[in-house]
Design an enzyme around this catalytic site. Sequence first.
Site, PDB file in Angstrom:
ATOM      1  N   LEU B  80      -8.530  -6.678   4.327  1.00 51.25           N
ATOM      2  CA  LEU B  80      -7.530  -6.188   3.379  1.00 51.25           C
ATOM      3  C   LEU B  80      -6.172  -6.762   3.754  1.00 51.25           C
ATOM      4  CD1 LEU B  80      -8.659  -2.483   3.373  1.00 51.25           C
ATOM      5  CD2 LEU B  80      -9.270  -4.253   1.767  1.00 51.25           C
ATOM      6  N   ASP B  81      -5.217  -6.651   2.838  1.00 49.34           N
ATOM      7  CA  ASP B  81      -3.867  -7.073   3.213  1.00 49.34           C
ATOM      8  C   ASP B  81      -3.002  -5.838   3.442  1.00 49.34           C
ATOM      9  OD1 ASP B  81      -3.178  -6.160   0.757  1.00 49.34           O
ATOM     10  OD2 ASP B  81      -2.957  -8.111  -0.161  1.00 49.34           O
TER      11      ASP B  81
END
Lengths: 117, 132
Positions: B80-81
Site C-alpha cells: 500500500l502507499d
Amino acid sequence: MSAVSTAAYAARRAAQKEKVRILYRRALKDTLNWAVHRHLFYPDADALRERFETNKHVEDPDTIDRLIENAEASYNKWRHPDPYVVPWAPGGSKFHRNPTPPAGIEIVYDYGKEDNE
Amino acid sequence: MALRAALLRHVRIPAQTLNPALTLTGGKWGPPSLRWMSSHDDHLTKSEVTERVLSVVKSFPKVDPSTVTSDVHFQKDLGLDSLDNVEIVMALEEEFKLEIPDKEADKIDSTNLAIEYIYNHPMAGSVCALLR
C-alpha cells in the site's frame, strides 16, 4: 558538503511527506463530517484521493511546499464548523461526564443501621 | 397500636440484596474497576483486538485478505502507499470508536503496532458498547 545537502533534502522531503499524510487524514475526516450519509462519503473520499494523486509525482520541493500551502488553505476554508467528535474525547458529548472518583475515596453502601441500633 | 409497636420491636427483617446485578456495588463485580451505569467497561482482550484489527485490514479493498497476518507492515508487506495507510488507520479508529491524535496515528504503520496501540488504549470500544 553534498552529504549535508542530501541529508537536508531528505529531511525536508520527510517533513513534507508527514505534512501531506496529516493533511490527507484531516481532509478525509472532514469529508466524513460533511457527508450526511455513508454512501455519499465514498465518492467524496475518492474525489479527495484523486486530488492528492494528481500531484503524486511532483519532485521539486518548492513546488511541493506551495501545493501543500494551497491545500491547507483550501482545507481551512472548507472545514466543517461542527465536526463529529468521539464522545469521550475533548469536545465530545460525554467528555468529563461521570468521571471516575478520585483515588482514596470509598463509598460505603452497606450502612449497617440494623446492627448498630 | 401497642400490639403493633411491640411486634415491630421484635420482628427484624434481615437486610439483604435480592438481585446483585441491580444493586449499586454489584455482587459479582470487583469494587475498584466497575461502577453501575458508568461507561467504564472491562477492557478488550488481546485476541479480540487482534481479530478485529485483522478483519478491518482484510476488508480494505486494495488488500489481498490471505496475506494479512498479525505482523505485517502496511506499506512494505501489503504494497500500500502512505495515503492507504492513513485510510486504514481511520478505519481502525471508526471500528474501535477511538480518536487518535494525528501525530500518533501517523506512526501506526503495521498491524502489530495497531494492535499494541489499541490494546493499550483505555477507551478502545467493544462491539456491543452501543447496547450498554
